[in-house]
Design a protein around this motif. Structure first.
Motif, PDB file in Angstrom:
ATOM      1  N   ARG A  49      -8.366  -4.236   8.705  1.00 40.67           N
ATOM      2  CA  ARG A  49      -9.456  -3.418   9.242  1.00 40.67           C
ATOM      3  C   ARG A  49      -9.913  -2.410   8.208  1.00 40.67           C
ATOM      4  O   ARG A  49      -9.121  -1.923   7.413  1.00 40.67           O
ATOM      5  N   LEU A  50     -11.184  -2.075   8.286  1.00 41.76           N
ATOM      6  CA  LEU A  50     -11.706  -0.942   7.538  1.00 41.76           C
ATOM      7  C   LEU A  50     -11.557   0.283   8.427  1.00 41.76           C
ATOM      8  O   LEU A  50     -11.944   0.251   9.593  1.00 41.76           O
ATOM      9  N   VAL A  51     -10.981   1.334   7.886  1.00 42.14           N
ATOM     10  CA  VAL A  51     -10.806   2.571   8.636  1.00 42.14           C
ATOM     11  C   VAL A  51     -11.558   3.689   7.931  1.00 42.14           C
ATOM     12  O   VAL A  51     -11.854   3.606   6.739  1.00 42.14           O
ATOM     13  N   GLY A  52     -11.865   4.712   8.673  1.00 45.87           N
ATOM     14  CA  GLY A  52     -12.568   5.861   8.117  1.00 45.87           C
ATOM     15  C   GLY A  52     -11.613   7.006   7.886  1.00 45.87           C
ATOM     16  O   GLY A  52     -10.402   6.829   7.862  1.00 45.87           O
ATOM     17  N   GLY A  53     -12.180   8.153   7.724  1.00 48.45           N
ATOM     18  CA  GLY A  53     -11.363   9.345   7.550  1.00 48.45           C
ATOM     19  C   GLY A  53     -11.563  10.024   6.224  1.00 48.45           C
ATOM     20  O   GLY A  53     -11.136  11.155   6.035  1.00 48.45           O
ATOM     21  N   GLY A  54     -12.184   9.317   5.272  1.00 48.48           N
ATOM     22  CA  GLY A  54     -12.444   9.923   3.972  1.00 48.48           C
ATOM     23  C   GLY A  54     -11.177  10.362   3.271  1.00 48.48           C
ATOM     24  O   GLY A  54     -10.075   9.898   3.558  1.00 48.48           O
ATOM     25  N   THR A  55     -11.358  11.288   2.342  1.00 46.93           N
ATOM     26  CA  THR A  55     -10.243  11.776   1.536  1.00 46.93           C
ATOM     27  C   THR A  55      -9.173  12.435   2.395  1.00 46.93           C
ATOM     28  O   THR A  55      -7.978  12.212   2.195  1.00 46.93           O
ATOM     29  N   SER A  56      -9.592  13.231   3.390  1.00 45.10           N
ATOM     30  CA  SER A  56      -8.592  13.908   4.229  1.00 45.10           C
ATOM     31  C   SER A  56      -7.799  12.898   5.059  1.00 45.10           C
ATOM     32  O   SER A  56      -6.589  13.053   5.232  1.00 45.10           O
ATOM     33  N   GLY A  57      -8.444  11.859   5.558  1.00 43.08           N
ATOM     34  CA  GLY A  57      -7.740  10.824   6.305  1.00 43.08           C
ATOM     35  C   GLY A  57      -6.768  10.058   5.425  1.00 43.08           C
ATOM     36  O   GLY A  57      -5.641   9.737   5.836  1.00 43.08           O
ATOM     37  N   PHE A  58      -7.201   9.761   4.198  1.00 46.97           N
ATOM     38  CA  PHE A  58      -6.341   9.059   3.243  1.00 46.97           C
ATOM     39  C   PHE A  58      -5.123   9.922   2.896  1.00 46.97           C
ATOM     40  O   PHE A  58      -3.994   9.436   2.909  1.00 46.97           O
ATOM     41  N   GLN A  59      -5.357  11.205   2.616  1.00 44.37           N
ATOM     42  CA  GLN A  59      -4.252  12.111   2.288  1.00 44.37           C
ATOM     43  C   GLN A  59      -3.298  12.253   3.474  1.00 44.37           C
ATOM     44  O   GLN A  59      -2.074  12.306   3.292  1.00 44.37           O
ATOM     45  N   ALA A  60      -3.837  12.315   4.688  1.00 41.89           N
ATOM     46  CA  ALA A  60      -2.993  12.399   5.881  1.00 41.89           C
ATOM     47  C   ALA A  60      -2.148  11.135   6.027  1.00 41.89           C
ATOM     48  O   ALA A  60      -0.974  11.206   6.390  1.00 41.89           O
ATOM     49  N   GLN A  61      -2.742   9.983   5.728  1.00 44.54           N
ATOM     50  CA  GLN A  61      -1.988   8.726   5.811  1.00 44.54           C
ATOM     51  C   GLN A  61      -0.867   8.710   4.782  1.00 44.54           C
ATOM     52  O   GLN A  61       0.259   8.325   5.083  1.00 44.54           O
ATOM     53  N   LEU A  62      -1.157   9.146   3.556  1.00 40.42           N
ATOM     54  CA  LEU A  62      -0.104   9.217   2.535  1.00 40.42           C
ATOM     55  C   LEU A  62       1.015  10.166   2.970  1.00 40.42           C
ATOM     56  O   LEU A  62       2.196   9.856   2.799  1.00 40.42           O
ATOM     57  N   ALA A  63       0.649  11.305   3.530  1.00 44.58           N
ATOM     58  CA  ALA A  63       1.652  12.267   3.997  1.00 44.58           C
ATOM     59  C   ALA A  63       2.517  11.650   5.100  1.00 44.58           C
ATOM     60  O   ALA A  63       3.739  11.845   5.121  1.00 44.58           O
ATOM     61  N   ALA A  64       1.901  10.895   5.987  1.00 47.23           N
ATOM     62  CA  ALA A  64       2.645  10.248   7.072  1.00 47.23           C
ATOM     63  C   ALA A  64       3.608   9.192   6.544  1.00 47.23           C
ATOM     64  O   ALA A  64       4.615   8.897   7.179  1.00 47.23           O
ATOM     65  N   LEU A  65       3.310   8.652   5.379  1.00 46.48           N
ATOM     66  CA  LEU A  65       4.135   7.595   4.805  1.00 46.48           C
ATOM     67  C   LEU A  65       5.233   8.130   3.888  1.00 46.48           C
ATOM     68  O   LEU A  65       5.970   7.338   3.289  1.00 46.48           O
ATOM     69  N   ARG A  66       5.348   9.457   3.767  1.00 48.50           N
ATOM     70  CA  ARG A  66       6.429  10.007   2.935  1.00 48.50           C
ATOM     71  C   ARG A  66       7.750   9.438   3.410  1.00 48.50           C
ATOM     72  O   ARG A  66       7.994   9.288   4.598  1.00 48.50           O
ATOM     73  N   GLY A  67       8.574   9.120   2.443  1.00 47.20           N
ATOM     74  CA  GLY A  67       9.834   8.442   2.747  1.00 47.20           C
ATOM     75  C   GLY A  67       9.744   6.958   2.425  1.00 47.20           C
ATOM     76  O   GLY A  67      10.756   6.275   2.353  1.00 47.20           O
ATOM     77  N   HIS A  68       8.510   6.477   2.225  1.00 53.46           N
ATOM     78  CA  HIS A  68       8.276   5.080   1.862  1.00 53.46           C
ATOM     79  C   HIS A  68       7.450   5.043   0.580  1.00 53.46           C
ATOM     80  O   HIS A  68       6.481   5.802   0.463  1.00 53.46           O
ATOM     81  N   PRO A  69       7.782   4.169  -0.357  1.00 53.18           N
ATOM     82  CA  PRO A  69       6.877   3.990  -1.485  1.00 53.18           C
ATOM     83  C   PRO A  69       5.569   3.377  -0.984  1.00 53.18           C
ATOM     84  O   PRO A  69       5.570   2.633   0.004  1.00 53.18           O
ATOM     85  N   VAL A  70       4.467   3.699  -1.654  1.00 51.07           N
ATOM     86  CA  VAL A  70       3.152   3.223  -1.225  1.00 51.07           C
ATOM     87  C   VAL A  70       2.432   2.589  -2.405  1.00 51.07           C
ATOM     88  O   VAL A  70       2.400   3.154  -3.502  1.00 51.07           O
ATOM     89  N   VAL A  71       1.835   1.428  -2.165  1.00 46.91           N
ATOM     90  CA  VAL A  71       0.993   0.744  -3.142  1.00 46.91           C
ATOM     91  C   VAL A  71      -0.420   0.742  -2.576  1.00 46.91           C
ATOM     92  O   VAL A  71      -0.645   0.286  -1.451  1.00 46.91           O
ATOM     93  N   VAL A  72      -1.371   1.267  -3.358  1.00 48.17           N
ATOM     94  CA  VAL A  72      -2.764   1.362  -2.926  1.00 48.17           C
ATOM     95  C   VAL A  72      -3.611   0.456  -3.816  1.00 48.17           C
ATOM     96  O   VAL A  72      -3.590   0.590  -5.037  1.00 48.17           O
ATOM     97  N   ASN A  73      -4.347  -0.444  -3.185  1.00 41.63           N
ATOM     98  CA  ASN A  73      -5.234  -1.362  -3.911  1.00 41.63           C
ATOM     99  C   ASN A  73      -6.688  -0.991  -3.656  1.00 41.63           C
ATOM    100  O   ASN A  73      -7.170  -1.096  -2.539  1.00 41.63           O
ATOM    101  N   GLN A  74      -7.378  -0.530  -4.712  1.00 41.07           N
ATOM    102  CA  GLN A  74      -8.820  -0.277  -4.635  1.00 41.07           C
ATOM    103  C   GLN A  74      -9.530  -1.591  -4.927  1.00 41.07           C
ATOM    104  O   GLN A  74      -9.264  -2.232  -5.941  1.00 41.07           O
ATOM    105  N   TRP A  75     -10.446  -1.970  -4.057  1.00 41.96           N
ATOM    106  CA  TRP A  75     -11.125  -3.249  -4.175  1.00 41.96           C
ATOM    107  C   TRP A  75     -12.554  -3.129  -3.676  1.00 41.96           C
ATOM    108  O   TRP A  75     -12.960  -2.117  -3.122  1.00 41.96           O
ATOM    109  N   ALA A  76     -13.317  -4.191  -3.856  1.00 34.66           N
ATOM    110  CA  ALA A  76     -14.659  -4.326  -3.278  1.00 34.66           C
ATOM    111  C   ALA A  76     -14.937  -5.813  -3.118  1.00 34.66           C
ATOM    112  O   ALA A  76     -14.472  -6.635  -3.916  1.00 34.66           O
TER     113      ALA A  76
END
Length: 183
Positions: A49-76
């Motif tokens: 799914r495509l989700v919204g939230g902008g930079t603040s939503g993305f940062q909140a998601q990263l914060a929620a994932l603390r404790g887990h390594p995260v891989v982010v793929n920028q694509w188009a």
């Protein structure tokens, strides 16, 4: 069950319902993103799914994932190298399920084209819709397509790979080195 046990049971039931309701929406909102192991479950529920939230939503998601390594793929959807490596991310997200969180960032793309692409090439994690590449710039992206960012368990950006991966093995090696090195 004791009175305190009954209260605890009621609280846990309320929490489960609340988390279930917040996970059903397609756009995470600050304050409703689950944390800990539940955050990984929520990501799966938002897969492809495509989700919204902008930079603040993305940062909140990263914060929620603390404790887990995260891989982010920028694509188009218009990006040939992005389309080429997309199956690598899908496969490795399955391989590392429960150990590594994956997020997408669909940057500078047409939303309907991106949604059509995700229907053809579904991945088990959501992508933040990032029309202006503002989200991508938070991890040194938005300059080259594709771009992959690696965050450690503490939420620290440890490496940004500009350009595509030629093989799934190379992406896997970077996941092991940059995302899992501190595990």
């Amino acid at each position: 069950m004791s009175v305190s046990g009954a209260r605890l049971g009621a609280l846990l039931a309320t929490l489960a319902v609340t988390l279930g309701l917040t996970a059903c929406g397609s756009q995470p909102k600050a304050g409703t993103i689950a944390t800990g192991p539940t955050a990984l479950v929520q990501l799966e529920r938002q897969g492809a799914r495509l989700v919204g939230g902008g930079t603040s939503g993305f940062q909140a998601q990263l914060a929620a994932l603390r404790g887990h390594p995260v891989v982010v793929n920028q694509w188009a959807s218009w990006c040939g190298p992005c389309r080429y490596e997309f199956p690598f991310f899908r496969g490795l997200a399955g391989t590392y399920r429960g150990r590594v969180a994956f997020l997408g960032v669909d940057a500078q793309d047409n939303r309907s084209d991106a949604e059509a692409f995700l229907r053809r090439m579904p991945v088990p994690y959501p992508s933040f819709y990032d029309e202006s590449a503002e989200v991508a710039r938070t991890f040194k992206g938005g300059q080259s397509w594709p771009t992959t960012a690696f965050y450690d368990r503490s939420g620290k950006l440890v490496f940004t790979h500009l350009g595509g991966y030629a093989t799934q093995a190379k992406l896997d090696a970077d996941i092991q080195h940059f995302a899992l090195r501190s595990t």
